[in-house]
Design an enzyme around this catalytic site. Structure first.
Site, PDB file in Angstrom:
ATOM      1  N   THR A  18       0.668  -1.549  -0.235  1.00  0.00           N
ATOM      2  CA  THR A  18      -0.052   0.399   0.411  1.00  0.00           C
ATOM      3  C   THR A  18       0.718   1.358   0.026  1.00  0.00           C
ATOM      4  OG1 THR A  18      -0.020  -0.097   2.591  1.00  0.00           O
ATOM      5  CG2 THR A  18      -2.049  -1.054   1.054  1.00  0.00           C
ATOM      6  N   ARG A  22       9.184  -1.404   0.126  1.00  0.00           N
ATOM      7  CA  ARG A  22       9.267  -1.790   1.084  1.00  0.00           C
ATOM      8  C   ARG A  22      10.791  -2.171   1.643  1.00  0.00           C
ATOM      9  NH1 ARG A  22       5.864   1.579   5.702  1.00  0.00           N
ATOM     10  NH2 ARG A  22       5.444   3.426   4.440  1.00  0.00           N
ATOM     11  N   SER A 113       9.105   5.575   5.498  1.00  0.00           N
ATOM     12  CA  SER A 113       8.060   6.308   6.087  1.00  0.00           C
ATOM     13  C   SER A 113       8.872   6.115   8.060  1.00  0.00           C
ATOM     14  CB  SER A 113       6.350   5.236   6.313  1.00  0.00           C
ATOM     15  OG  SER A 113       5.748   6.099   7.099  1.00  0.00           O
ATOM     16  N   HIS A 114       7.773   5.091   8.921  1.00  0.00           N
ATOM     17  CA  HIS A 114       7.906   5.065  10.147  1.00  0.00           C
ATOM     18  C   HIS A 114       9.796   3.778  10.632  1.00  0.00           C
ATOM     19  CE1 HIS A 114       4.802   2.878   9.000  1.00  0.00           C
ATOM     20  NE2 HIS A 114       4.787   1.791   9.950  1.00  0.00           N
ATOM     21  N   LYS A 126       8.446   4.779  -3.239  1.00  0.00           N
ATOM     22  CA  LYS A 126       6.665   4.969  -3.300  1.00  0.00           C
ATOM     23  C   LYS A 126       6.564   5.503  -5.086  1.00  0.00           C
ATOM     24  CE  LYS A 126       4.187   7.040  -1.088  1.00  0.00           C
ATOM     25  NZ  LYS A 126       2.854   7.702   0.113  1.00  0.00           N
ATOM     26  N   ASP A 277       6.364  11.731  12.133  1.00  0.00           N
ATOM     27  CA  ASP A 277       7.180  10.260  11.769  1.00  0.00           C
ATOM     28  C   ASP A 277       8.457  11.035  10.320  1.00  0.00           C
ATOM     29  OD1 ASP A 277       5.606  11.035   9.389  1.00  0.00           O
ATOM     30  OD2 ASP A 277       5.780   8.306   8.522  1.00  0.00           O
ATOM     31  N   ASP A 279       8.708  10.374   8.001  1.00  0.00           N
ATOM     32  CA  ASP A 279       8.864  10.698   6.832  1.00  0.00           C
ATOM     33  C   ASP A 279       7.904  12.237   6.502  1.00  0.00           C
ATOM     34  OD1 ASP A 279       6.547   9.500   6.868  1.00  0.00           O
ATOM     35  OD2 ASP A 279       6.178   9.266   4.463  1.00  0.00           O
ATOM     36  N   ASP A 281       4.179  12.404   7.466  1.00  0.00           N
ATOM     37  CA  ASP A 281       2.858  12.009   7.236  1.00  0.00           C
ATOM     38  C   ASP A 281       1.930  12.012   8.638  1.00  0.00           C
ATOM     39  OD1 ASP A 281       3.742   9.448   7.225  1.00  0.00           O
ATOM     40  OD2 ASP A 281       2.873   8.695   4.922  1.00  0.00           O
ATOM     41  N   ARG A 282       3.305  11.023   9.214  1.00  0.00           N
ATOM     42  CA  ARG A 282       2.264  10.576  10.876  1.00  0.00           C
ATOM     43  C   ARG A 282       1.950  11.817  11.469  1.00  0.00           C
ATOM     44  NH1 ARG A 282       2.696   4.640  11.435  1.00  0.00           N
ATOM     45  NH2 ARG A 282       1.853   3.321   9.577  1.00  0.00           N
ATOM     46  N   THR A 344      -7.411  -0.403   5.432  1.00  0.00           N
ATOM     47  CA  THR A 344      -6.731   0.456   5.445  1.00  0.00           C
ATOM     48  C   THR A 344      -5.479   1.593   4.049  1.00  0.00           C
ATOM     49  OG1 THR A 344      -6.401  -0.883   7.468  1.00  0.00           O
ATOM     50  CG2 THR A 344      -4.505   0.042   6.704  1.00  0.00           C
ATOM     51  N   GLU A 363      -6.810   7.805   9.536  1.00  0.00           N
ATOM     52  CA  GLU A 363      -6.455   6.219  10.343  1.00  0.00           C
ATOM     53  C   GLU A 363      -5.506   6.364  11.315  1.00  0.00           C
ATOM     54  OE1 GLU A 363      -4.362   3.521   6.888  1.00  0.00           O
ATOM     55  OE2 GLU A 363      -2.798   5.718   7.050  1.00  0.00           O
ATOM     56  N   GLU A 364      -6.388   5.089  12.398  1.00  0.00           N
ATOM     57  CA  GLU A 364      -5.792   4.922  13.897  1.00  0.00           C
ATOM     58  C   GLU A 364      -4.076   5.161  13.941  1.00  0.00           C
ATOM     59  OE1 GLU A 364      -3.606   1.940  14.313  1.00  0.00           O
ATOM     60  OE2 GLU A 364      -4.433   1.518  11.986  1.00  0.00           O
ATOM     61  N   LYS A 376      -1.767  11.656   4.188  1.00  0.00           N
ATOM     62  CA  LYS A 376      -1.594  11.967   5.318  1.00  0.00           C
ATOM     63  C   LYS A 376      -1.239  12.714   5.153  1.00  0.00           C
ATOM     64  CE  LYS A 376       0.113   8.235   6.866  1.00  0.00           C
ATOM     65  NZ  LYS A 376      -0.171   6.564   6.714  1.00  0.00           N
ATOM     66  N   ARG A 496      -2.015  -7.504  13.507  1.00  0.00           N
ATOM     67  CA  ARG A 496      -2.699  -6.842  14.025  1.00  0.00           C
ATOM     68  C   ARG A 496      -3.666  -6.895  14.342  1.00  0.00           C
ATOM     69  NH1 ARG A 496       1.547  -2.536  12.782  1.00  0.00           N
ATOM     70  NH2 ARG A 496       2.025  -2.152  10.692  1.00  0.00           N
TER      71      ARG A 496
HETATM   72  C1  G1P Z   1       0.061   0.987   8.310  1.00  0.00           C
HETATM   73  C2  G1P Z   1      -1.180   1.599   8.906  1.00  0.00           C
HETATM   74  C3  G1P Z   1      -1.842   1.774   7.873  1.00  0.00           C
HETATM   75  C4  G1P Z   1      -0.900   3.312   6.591  1.00  0.00           C
HETATM   76  C5  G1P Z   1       0.657   2.503   6.584  1.00  0.00           C
HETATM   77  C6  G1P Z   1       1.087   3.008   6.076  1.00  0.00           C
HETATM   78  O1  G1P Z   1      -0.095  -0.621   7.568  1.00  0.00           O
HETATM   79  O2  G1P Z   1      -2.060   0.237   9.686  1.00  0.00           O
HETATM   80  O3  G1P Z   1      -2.818   2.965   8.370  1.00  0.00           O
HETATM   81  O4  G1P Z   1      -1.404   3.501   6.038  1.00  0.00           O
HETATM   82  O5  G1P Z   1       1.301   2.037   7.677  1.00  0.00           O
HETATM   83  O6  G1P Z   1       1.487   4.501   6.261  1.00  0.00           O
HETATM   84  P1  G1P Z   1       0.029  -2.015   7.494  1.00  0.00           P
HETATM   85  O7  G1P Z   1       1.481  -2.380   7.734  1.00  0.00           O
HETATM   86  O8  G1P Z   1      -0.815  -1.805   9.029  1.00  0.00           O
HETATM   87  O9  G1P Z   1      -0.411  -2.732   6.940  1.00  0.00           O
HETATM   88 ZN    ZN Z   2       4.945   8.134   7.190  1.00  0.00          ZN
END
Ligand code: G1P
Ligand code: ZN
Length: 543
Positions: A18, A22, A113-114, A126, A277, A279, A281-282, A344, A363-364, A376, A496
């Site tokens: 998504t 990575r 990302s994170h 990406k 985070d 990059d 976005d969080r 998600t 998103e959570e 985001k 999760r």
């Molecule tokens: C995780 C988060 C999801 C977010 C994605 C990218 O994905 O749960 O909300 O959009 O990172 O930052 P997941 O590892 O759960 O597939």
């Molecule tokens: Zn990120």
């Protein structure tokens, strides 16, 4: 300049998830790996000849060298123009903004990302489309397909472009424009928020800590919060991006942003705390002694967004990912606007934003954003909070209390079981899936299952259907337990488990969340047989 066509062959494990592809940094650095994936991306989007691309990343290890490879390949593939953030830096939302405001054909964002960065950590790449958002599934499918039958990639032999200094440079017949990574983003934020009101808030002595976690938002936060909005120096901590994020894990949650949590729960805590985070976005939001869950933050922003100039006419609608708590739904219902439930991943919000059906999304996993970009946006969320705090004069804790008193409180938690043996993780999910149909009406640990299904999403804009988006159970007293496998992990499988429980009794709105969730947690573990099936007796991370 000599242009080379290099013979190559498909490389395993190049299926984008998504959030792009990575992998461990060492894998990306293997001979031809990056080149293969970049060529597959170019081919998958129908070539880049004559196109304008935005390129930048979160500054993690290999960011700079990967950008040079991408530039040489873009030139060899006859791209017309590349817009690159100075030093190779662009936060993900800033890249999305640039793609949109410069009318680019797309962009390449280098980030995991994170996830931690460094030679032994993670790297990612990406592709975002012309709307500034992550590639749709049909595009990532095409990119993946190309990785499976690729035979050659094109690259030109050239020296590095000087991305350390702003200016315009030639590479073959392509031009490379190295720009200030911050300026256009500041312009976008000034349009949405009442900077004067936020300035006045800081001038009144309002105190804040923003933890950039040694990642990309450091320079953005220094510029916006301290230089423009007048917050005192020292408001931004860990504000210099480092290739390995200071050896940390740049994920803004109470576990990884512990330094900020400790500051916010100290006796002399500032009024407001936030983090972003790798990059950018969080976001994490925390008031003085008052952590705000991302789901609650979304609900609060939906309730109060109209206080910011960019949203003064109200919201067209709101969208949240399925595992995000239903707090936003209750606020949306009270406002008489639609609330969409999507799978998600941010890409599912794109169509709703493009179609004007949703203005805010969340998103959570600490992601919130709006229709100003197609990603985001961490600092955007922080600025919207600041605008609301400046306008209402209330504390974070008071705003949350008001929200819960009005709409009830969804106690919420996510349990992550990381690096689980993939066969075992799949076996657990498959076994639970197989029994879903029989669950409604049964009792687990004294709780009755009302509904059990596997989430599938019919996109209301393009009619596409996304299946296998998580197993969900609705259990009596308006509780939910959700199970899904992460699509972004880089080792084994991450399971999760998402738990939520609605509380509307005004005297029970201040319980420790894990206490409020203990029954639903016990039921979730029982119904999934998670401990026996995975051999894990406790989650690695609880947020
Ligand atoms: C995780 C988060 C999801 C977010 C994605 C990218 O994905 O749960 O909300 O959009 O990172 O930052 P997941 O590892 O759960 O597939
Ligand atoms: Zn990120």
């Amino acid at each position: 300049m000599p242009m080379q066509t290099v013979r190559t062959h498909p490389i395993d494990g190049q299926k984008p998830g998504t959030s792009g592809l990575r992998k461990k940094t060492a894998i990306f650095m293997r001979p031809h790996f990056l080149e293969n994936y970049v060529q597959a991306t170019f081919d998958g989007i129908g070539g880049v000849a004559g196109k304008t691309l935005v390129i930048g990343g979160d500054g993690r290890y290999f960011n700079d060298r990967a950008i040079q490879v991408i530039l040489r390949m873009a030139a060899a593939n006859e791209a017309a123009h590349c817009i690159v953030g100075q030093g190779g830096i662009l936060s993900t939302p800033a890249a999305s903004n640039l793609i949109r405001t410069r009318g680019a054909d797309g962009g390449l964002i280098l980030s995991a990302s994170h996830n931690p960065g460094g030679p032994d950590a993670d790297f990612g790449l990406k592709y975002n489309g012309p709307n500034g958002g992550p590639a749709t599934e049909s595009v990532t499918d095409k990119i993946y397909e190309r990785t499976q039958n690729i035979e050659c990639y094109r690259i030109c032999a050239a020296q590095d472009v000087n991305i350390a200094d702003q200016g315009t440079y030639d590479l073959n017949s392509m031009s490379v424009e190295v720009i200030d990574p911050i300026a256009a983003y500041v312009t976008a934020m000034e349009k949405l928020f009442d900077f004067d009101k936020i300035k006045a808030l800081f001038a009144r002595g309002f105190t804040m800590r923003f933890d950039a976690m040694h990642a990309v938002t450091g320079p953005y936060a220094h510029a916006i919060l301290e230089d423009i909005l007048g917050a005192p120096k020292g408001t931004v901590i860990n504000g210099t991006p480092s290739p390995d994020f200071g050896g940390g894990h740049p994920d803004p949650n109470p576990i990884w942003a512990k330094e900020l949590m400790d500051i916010m729960y100290a006796d002399n805590a500032p009024d407001f705390g936030a983090a972003s985070d790798g990059d950018g976005d969080r976001n994490m939001i925390v008031g003085r002694h008052a952590y705000v869950t991302p789901s609650d933050s979304l609900a609060l922003l939906v309730a109060k967004a109209h206080l910011a100039p960019g949203y003064k006419d109200g919201l067209a609608g709101v969208a949240r990912s399925m595992p995000t708590s239903r707090a936003a739904d209750r606020v949306a219902a009270s406002l008489g606007i639609d609330c969409y439930e999507t799978p998600t991943g941010w890409k599912f919000f794109g169509n709703l934003l493009d179609a004007g059906k949703a203005t805010l999304c969340g998103e959570e996993s600490a992601g919130t954003g709006s229709d100003h970009v197609r990603e985001k946006d961490g600092l955007w969320a922080v600025l919207l909070w600041l605008n609301i705090l400046a306008d209402t004069g209330q504390s974070v804790a008071a705003l949350m209390e008001e929200l819960w008193q009005t709409h009830g409180r969804y106690y919420y938690s996510r349990l992550d079981y990381e690096d689980v043996d993939s066969d075992k993780a799949n076996a657990m999910i498959n076994a639970l899936r197989d029994k879903l149909a029989d669950l409604p009406g049964t009792t687990i640990k004294g709780l009755t299952v009302e509904m059990a299904d596997e989430f599938a999403y019919d996109d209301p804009v393009d009619g596409s259907r996304s299946t296998n988006q998580g197993l969900r159970l609705i259990i009596d007293n308006d509780a939910r337990a959700i199970f899904r496998l992460s699509g972004t992990g880089t080792a084994g499988s991450t399971i999760r488990v998402y738990l939520e429980q609605l509380e509307t009794d005004p005297t029970k709105l201040d319980l420790p969340p894990q206490d409020a969730l203990s029954d639903i947690r016990a039921a979730a573990l029982e119904v999934s047989d998670l401990v026996a099936m995975t051999g894990r007796d406790a989650p690695d991370v609880i947020t």
